[in-house]
Design a protein around this motif. Structure first.
Motif, PDB file in Angstrom:
ATOM      1  N   ALA A 282       0.892  -1.278   0.068  1.00  0.00           N
ATOM      2  CA  ALA A 282      -0.037   0.081   0.093  1.00  0.00           C
ATOM      3  C   ALA A 282       0.879   1.325   0.078  1.00  0.00           C
ATOM      4  CB  ALA A 282      -1.003   0.030   1.346  1.00  0.00           C
ATOM      5  N   ASN A 283       1.890   1.335   0.819  1.00  0.00           N
ATOM      6  CA  ASN A 283       2.610   2.405   0.962  1.00  0.00           C
ATOM      7  C   ASN A 283       3.447   2.753  -0.497  1.00  0.00           C
ATOM      8  OD1 ASN A 283       2.009   2.746   3.697  1.00  0.00           O
ATOM      9  ND2 ASN A 283       3.811   1.671   4.145  1.00  0.00           N
ATOM     10  N   SER A 284       4.085   1.648  -0.961  1.00  0.00           N
ATOM     11  CA  SER A 284       4.832   1.764  -2.135  1.00  0.00           C
ATOM     12  C   SER A 284       4.001   2.022  -3.358  1.00  0.00           C
ATOM     13  CB  SER A 284       5.818   0.572  -2.458  1.00  0.00           C
ATOM     14  OG  SER A 284       4.823  -0.640  -2.484  1.00  0.00           O
ATOM     15  N   LEU A 285       2.848   1.264  -3.435  1.00  0.00           N
ATOM     16  CA  LEU A 285       1.946   1.605  -4.525  1.00  0.00           C
ATOM     17  C   LEU A 285       1.352   2.944  -4.634  1.00  0.00           C
ATOM     18  CD1 LEU A 285       0.574  -2.120  -5.032  1.00  0.00           C
ATOM     19  CD2 LEU A 285       2.366  -1.023  -6.226  1.00  0.00           C
ATOM     20  N   THR A 286       1.160   3.373  -3.622  1.00  0.00           N
ATOM     21  CA  THR A 286       0.469   4.702  -3.369  1.00  0.00           C
ATOM     22  C   THR A 286       1.397   5.646  -4.041  1.00  0.00           C
ATOM     23  OG1 THR A 286      -0.983   4.066  -1.556  1.00  0.00           O
ATOM     24  CG2 THR A 286      -0.565   6.636  -1.853  1.00  0.00           C
ATOM     25  N   LEU A 287       2.595   5.791  -3.431  1.00  0.00           N
ATOM     26  CA  LEU A 287       3.736   6.463  -3.517  1.00  0.00           C
ATOM     27  C   LEU A 287       3.867   6.649  -5.344  1.00  0.00           C
ATOM     28  CD1 LEU A 287       5.724   8.582  -2.933  1.00  0.00           C
ATOM     29  CD2 LEU A 287       7.368   6.578  -2.563  1.00  0.00           C
ATOM     30  N   ILE A 288       3.950   5.209  -5.745  1.00  0.00           N
ATOM     31  CA  ILE A 288       4.231   5.214  -7.162  1.00  0.00           C
ATOM     32  C   ILE A 288       2.994   5.813  -8.080  1.00  0.00           C
ATOM     33  CG2 ILE A 288       4.458   3.623  -9.055  1.00  0.00           C
ATOM     34  CD1 ILE A 288       6.382   1.807  -7.149  1.00  0.00           C
ATOM     35  N   THR A 289       1.858   5.512  -7.456  1.00  0.00           N
ATOM     36  CA  THR A 289       0.561   6.149  -8.224  1.00  0.00           C
ATOM     37  C   THR A 289       0.549   7.575  -8.302  1.00  0.00           C
ATOM     38  OG1 THR A 289      -0.606   3.962  -7.601  1.00  0.00           O
ATOM     39  CG2 THR A 289      -1.985   5.980  -8.276  1.00  0.00           C
ATOM     40  N   ILE A 290       0.826   8.152  -7.253  1.00  0.00           N
ATOM     41  CA  ILE A 290       0.980   9.610  -6.945  1.00  0.00           C
ATOM     42  C   ILE A 290       1.977  10.212  -7.972  1.00  0.00           C
ATOM     43  CG2 ILE A 290       1.118  11.641  -5.622  1.00  0.00           C
ATOM     44  CD1 ILE A 290      -1.574   9.968  -5.345  1.00  0.00           C
ATOM     45  N   LEU A 291       3.081   9.718  -7.664  1.00  0.00           N
ATOM     46  CA  LEU A 291       4.393  10.129  -8.444  1.00  0.00           C
ATOM     47  C   LEU A 291       4.325  10.037 -10.199  1.00  0.00           C
ATOM     48  CD1 LEU A 291       7.213   9.284  -6.362  1.00  0.00           C
ATOM     49  CD2 LEU A 291       6.143  11.530  -6.486  1.00  0.00           C
ATOM     50  N   SER A 292       3.494   8.596 -10.411  1.00  0.00           N
ATOM     51  CA  SER A 292       3.242   8.459 -11.794  1.00  0.00           C
ATOM     52  C   SER A 292       2.175   9.477 -12.491  1.00  0.00           C
ATOM     53  CB  SER A 292       2.604   7.038 -11.844  1.00  0.00           C
ATOM     54  OG  SER A 292       3.644   5.998 -11.644  1.00  0.00           O
ATOM     55  N   ALA A 293       1.338   9.727 -11.575  1.00  0.00           N
ATOM     56  CA  ALA A 293       0.190  10.910 -12.122  1.00  0.00           C
ATOM     57  C   ALA A 293       0.919  12.252 -12.357  1.00  0.00           C
ATOM     58  CB  ALA A 293      -1.034  10.927 -11.020  1.00  0.00           C
ATOM     59  N   MET A 294       1.821  12.667 -11.370  1.00  0.00           N
ATOM     60  CA  MET A 294       2.579  13.881 -11.522  1.00  0.00           C
ATOM     61  C   MET A 294       3.435  13.918 -12.865  1.00  0.00           C
ATOM     62  SD  MET A 294       3.524  14.430  -7.414  1.00  0.00           S
ATOM     63  CE  MET A 294       4.346  15.884  -7.679  1.00  0.00           C
ATOM     64  N   THR A 295       4.080  12.642 -12.881  1.00  0.00           N
ATOM     65  CA  THR A 295       5.032  12.471 -13.967  1.00  0.00           C
ATOM     66  C   THR A 295       4.340  12.750 -15.373  1.00  0.00           C
ATOM     67  OG1 THR A 295       6.541  11.267 -12.621  1.00  0.00           O
ATOM     68  CG2 THR A 295       6.938  11.025 -15.018  1.00  0.00           C
ATOM     69  N   LEU A 296       3.279  11.937 -15.500  1.00  0.00           N
ATOM     70  CA  LEU A 296       2.439  11.812 -16.789  1.00  0.00           C
ATOM     71  C   LEU A 296       1.978  13.090 -17.003  1.00  0.00           C
ATOM     72  CD1 LEU A 296       0.360   8.633 -16.270  1.00  0.00           C
ATOM     73  CD2 LEU A 296       1.965   9.177 -18.360  1.00  0.00           C
ATOM     74  N   THR A 297       1.453  14.067 -15.969  1.00  0.00           N
ATOM     75  CA  THR A 297       0.863  15.267 -16.035  1.00  0.00           C
ATOM     76  C   THR A 297       1.966  16.310 -16.458  1.00  0.00           C
ATOM     77  OG1 THR A 297      -0.636  14.987 -14.348  1.00  0.00           O
ATOM     78  CG2 THR A 297      -0.155  17.227 -15.116  1.00  0.00           C
ATOM     79  N   MET A 298       3.222  16.034 -15.894  1.00  0.00           N
ATOM     80  CA  MET A 298       4.238  16.968 -16.227  1.00  0.00           C
ATOM     81  C   MET A 298       4.954  16.752 -17.578  1.00  0.00           C
ATOM     82  SD  MET A 298       8.163  16.813 -14.556  1.00  0.00           S
ATOM     83  CE  MET A 298       8.574  15.210 -15.275  1.00  0.00           C
ATOM     84  N   LEU A 299       5.078  15.516 -18.263  1.00  0.00           N
ATOM     85  CA  LEU A 299       5.220  15.111 -19.641  1.00  0.00           C
ATOM     86  C   LEU A 299       4.259  15.704 -20.402  1.00  0.00           C
ATOM     87  CD1 LEU A 299       6.639  11.422 -18.991  1.00  0.00           C
ATOM     88  CD2 LEU A 299       8.125  13.596 -19.549  1.00  0.00           C
ATOM     89  N   SER A 300       3.015  15.267 -20.156  1.00  0.00           N
ATOM     90  CA  SER A 300       1.861  15.716 -21.093  1.00  0.00           C
ATOM     91  C   SER A 300       1.914  16.936 -21.274  1.00  0.00           C
ATOM     92  CB  SER A 300       0.633  14.996 -20.548  1.00  0.00           C
ATOM     93  OG  SER A 300       0.554  13.606 -20.623  1.00  0.00           O
ATOM     94  N   GLY A 301       1.954  17.860 -20.103  1.00  0.00           N
ATOM     95  CA  GLY A 301       1.984  19.278 -20.232  1.00  0.00           C
ATOM     96  C   GLY A 301       3.267  20.018 -21.111  1.00  0.00           C
ATOM     97  N   ALA A 302       4.217  19.379 -20.889  1.00  0.00           N
ATOM     98  CA  ALA A 302       5.312  19.821 -21.515  1.00  0.00           C
ATOM     99  C   ALA A 302       5.483  19.473 -23.128  1.00  0.00           C
ATOM    100  CB  ALA A 302       6.707  19.056 -21.248  1.00  0.00           C
ATOM    101  N   TYR A 303       4.904  18.211 -23.416  1.00  0.00           N
ATOM    102  CA  TYR A 303       4.767  17.778 -24.733  1.00  0.00           C
ATOM    103  C   TYR A 303       3.605  18.822 -25.472  1.00  0.00           C
ATOM    104  CZ  TYR A 303       4.201  15.094 -28.894  1.00  0.00           C
ATOM    105  OH  TYR A 303       4.035  14.797 -30.193  1.00  0.00           O
ATOM    106  N   SER A 304       2.543  19.106 -24.669  1.00  0.00           N
ATOM    107  CA  SER A 304       1.376  19.971 -25.237  1.00  0.00           C
ATOM    108  C   SER A 304       2.022  21.072 -25.604  1.00  0.00           C
ATOM    109  CB  SER A 304       0.319  19.672 -24.240  1.00  0.00           C
ATOM    110  OG  SER A 304      -0.061  18.516 -24.039  1.00  0.00           O
ATOM    111  N   PHE A 305       2.757  21.659 -24.509  1.00  0.00           N
ATOM    112  CA  PHE A 305       3.362  22.979 -24.884  1.00  0.00           C
ATOM    113  C   PHE A 305       4.115  23.159 -26.097  1.00  0.00           C
ATOM    114  CE2 PHE A 305       2.531  24.271 -20.344  1.00  0.00           C
ATOM    115  CZ  PHE A 305       1.900  25.351 -20.600  1.00  0.00           C
ATOM    116  N   TYR A 306       5.056  22.148 -26.431  1.00  0.00           N
ATOM    117  CA  TYR A 306       5.854  22.041 -27.511  1.00  0.00           C
ATOM    118  C   TYR A 306       5.066  21.783 -28.932  1.00  0.00           C
ATOM    119  CZ  TYR A 306       9.789  20.966 -30.552  1.00  0.00           C
ATOM    120  OH  TYR A 306      10.727  20.615 -31.489  1.00  0.00           O
ATOM    121  N   TYR A 307       4.157  20.650 -28.756  1.00  0.00           N
ATOM    122  CA  TYR A 307       3.190  20.739 -29.817  1.00  0.00           C
ATOM    123  C   TYR A 307       2.503  21.604 -30.305  1.00  0.00           C
ATOM    124  CZ  TYR A 307      -0.347  17.924 -32.496  1.00  0.00           C
ATOM    125  OH  TYR A 307      -1.266  17.482 -33.255  1.00  0.00           O
ATOM    126  N   ALA A 308       1.994  22.344 -29.276  1.00  0.00           N
ATOM    127  CA  ALA A 308       0.915  23.404 -29.794  1.00  0.00           C
ATOM    128  C   ALA A 308       1.522  25.123 -29.754  1.00  0.00           C
ATOM    129  CB  ALA A 308      -0.284  23.700 -28.628  1.00  0.00           C
TER     130      ALA A 308
END
Length: 635
Positions: A282-308
């Motif tokens: 629970a501890n490790s999967l929660t941390l990985i889930t939250i950080l994965s969401a943050m990373t995905l948001t960061m990557l998607s946002g950065a790529y969206s800025f570049y793409y647009a």
């Protein structure tokens, strides 16, 4: 047997479990790349202070992230070797000798990882810098070079981390008793019967909190924006933990209870191990889930800025060049463009400049007084901007300022009251994407038909309640001529004009967004490799711990494929659930981020998520492959 014989024998025995030094290798590669990029010598090709600052900030964050994962990997490594450390004590070795053994191993392998990492870093840094130069539009030759300063800085930081892991090892040896060392791998949770009402409430609460966070994120843009951010982070963070710690455990217990404890082979190999390690997972999967969401948001946002970038820049700057109250210079530019054979549209545009106020309730936040420029659609068309205003005397609203964040929340039509002696009101029937004139003029822009414009012009000029301005707008017909037109403008006319041209603004944006996507991608890649590797190595440890069980099952006649079916179901949970929940979190975060774009970023965000998912699934297949080898070797 000498001390060094013992060291090398131990290293050979544990070679496949030295995943700690995989992170150490990554760490040294990243360190060299960051330090080499920041050096102002032939190995570095940074183009501005902005780039150096961005790399420094990213480098500090990378060192912090990888440092955490190295320390975490070291704790798994020590847990795996706890029985070995206990055996050393059992045969009579002093704790001081065992500590020296671990420290010497750590030093040897650490130095090896450092040397290999610096060598790889030299190659990788060239590849990544080539990619960066491509992203920001620079063309140059980058040779493989060696930076002694970068090497010294890498060694300095790397040895700081080695000292930290060494302290971990010494502490493990001296603080643990012989009994605790032998029982470390056997420790696990005994699944208890959940308290029906309490567990059911908490299980449901986890789902409700996540849904609440999604609902708030869908209505973020209002006067409680900062509070909404905190509320979303808290509700989704707590909700995710409850999902993994309580909800999943409660569901597992219900499954086991309905089957009266007879889970069958597949469930015994999937649900049962998960229930016995529920708190740890629970501890490790929660941390990985939250950080994965943050990373995905960061990557998607950065790529969206570049793409647009092109679309966003054009939305802000519909004209390639504008002049304000300088008709004679605009004429000179027209003549020079004609001499160079550059085809273009050029026209004079009259602006009626005054203040105004949207009617109360138009936006979800209080509406401030606006600085407005009213223009005629006919003049815009003559200058090359194909805009048509309503024929009934109403208007369209154009702006890329902060007010555009609320464009989807505006309920049209609305009334705009213009300041002045007459308190004239205009009906706004639609909020249109982008600007009608270049955003460097800092106006909220109202476009009406030519007849309405002339009426307003005569009315407000007569009352001296508005200013009258003229701009000259240029639109280059062939996009291939934009670079030459920009050079002509900047070489001869920019000093007499305060407005930047479109092509220069686009180049600045592509450099900024290219740097952003590079840093985000680099951070995301390192994080993804680290989290995926942690899960992989953790599952390797569990596979070794369960190897005897697999051997027993094989002796009872179960085939490898039958055993693997249960193991695959377990891996689907371990890898799949954090990925799916992380993707859902990221989707809602990106929905909030989309309010800051004039263009649709769904495609760019989907590409980033797809790449992330593919790499993540790769680690899942690696884990399944390792389990299959373990099961085959168990008999």
């Amino acid at each position: 047997m000498t001390f060094f014989d013992l060291v090398f024998r131990s290293m050979r025995k544990n070679i496949k479990h030295y995943y700690l030094y995989f992170f150490a290798l990554i760490f040294s590669v990243v360190l060299y790349f960051v330090f080499a990029t920041l050096q102002h010598d032939p190995v570095v090709y940074t183009q501005s202070d902005q780039m150096s600052t961005a790399f420094l900030a990213a480098g500090i964050l990378l060192i912090f992230i990888i440092g955490i994962f190295v320390v975490y990997a070291n704790s798994i490594f020590l847990k795996k070797r706890s029985r070995e450390i206990g055996l050393y004590q059992l045969i009579g070795l002093k704790k001081s000798i065992i500590a020296r053994l671990l420290v010497f191993e750590n030093l040897l392998l650490g130095i090896g990882a450092l040397v290999v990492g610096i060598a790889i870093g030299m190659l990788v840094s060239r590849i990544f810098l080539l990619l960066l130069m491509k992203l920001i539009g620079y063309e140059m030759i980058i040779n493989i070079s060696f930076s002694m300063v970068a090497v010294i800085q890498t060694i300095f930081v790397f040895f700081g981390l080695l000292i930290f892991t060494t302290i971990q090892m010494i502490t493990t040896v001296y603080r643990n008793t012989l009994l605790s060392l032998f029982n470390t791998e056997k420790t696990g949770e005994q699944p208890k019967k959940p308290k029906a009402k309490t567990e059911a409430f908490l299980a449901l609460l986890g789902v409700i909190l996540i849904c609440l966070g999604y609902i708030i994120s869908n209505n973020m843009i209002n006067d409680l924006f900062l509070f909404n951010i905190l509320a979303v982070l808290a509700s989704i963070g707590i909700g995710t933990y409850l999902i993994f710690r309580v909800t999943i455990g409660w569901l597992f217990y219900q499954i086991r209870n309905r089957k009266a404890g007879h889970l069958g082979l597949s469930n015994s190999l999937s649900i049962a191990p998960l229930m016995h390690r529920l708190k740890e997972n629970a501890n490790s999967l929660t941390l990985i889930t939250i950080l994965s969401a943050m990373t995905l948001t960061m990557l998607s946002g950065a790529y969206s800025f570049y793409y647009a970038t092109e679309h966003e820049t054009r939305s802000q700057m519909p004209f390639d060049i504008i002049f304000e109250e300088n008709e004679s210079v605009a004429t000179q530019l027209s003549n020079e463009l004609n001499e160079k054979g550059i085809s273009f549209s050029h026209g004079g545009i009259d602006l009626l400049v005054l203040s105004g106020q949207l009617e109360e309730g138009t936006m979800p936040v209080p509406s401030n007084e606006l600085y407005i420029a009213i223009t005629s659609d006919k003049q815009l068309q003559q200058a090359g901007n194909d805009i048509k205003a309503p024929t009934d005397g109403s208007a369209y609203f154009y702006s890329t300022s902060s007010i555009s964040l609320f464009r989807d929340a505006m309920k049209m039509p609305v009334t705009l009251e213009l300041d002045g002696k007459t308190k004239t009101k205009i009906k706004i029937t639609d909020y249109r994407e982008g600007n009608s004139i270049n955003g460097s003029m800092l106006y909220s822009q109202i476009v009406v038909n030519d007849k309405k414009f002339q009426t307003l012009k005569n009315q407000f000029i007569a009352n001296s309640s508005a200013k009258f301005k003229r701009i000259d707008g240029f639109k280059i017909t062939d996009s291939n001529d934009l670079k030459l037109a920009s050079e002509i403008y900047n070489n001869h006319y920019a000093s007499e004009n305060s407005h930047i041209d479109y092509y220069s603004a686009y180049q600045q944006a592509i450099q900024k967004n290219g740097l952003l996507i590079f840093i985000s991608g680099f951070l995301g890649l390192v994080f993804l490799i680290s989290t995926g590797s942690i899960l992989y190595f953790k599952q390797m440890t569990e596979a070794e711990q369960e190897k005897k069980s697999y051997g027993t099952l094989r002796q009872l006649g179960f085939s490898v494929n039958e055993i693997m079916r249960g193991i695959i179901r377990k891996q689907i949970f371990i890898y799949g659930l954090p990925l799916i929940i992380g993707l859902l979190h990221a989707i809602f975060a990106i929905h909030v981020l989309s309010a800051f774009f004039q263009s649709n970023i769904a495609f760019a965000a989907s590409i980033a998520m797809m790449v992330y998912t593919i790499i993540y699934i790769f680690f899942a297949f690696l884990t399944i492959g390792y389990y299959r080898k373990t099961v085959k070797a168990a008999l």
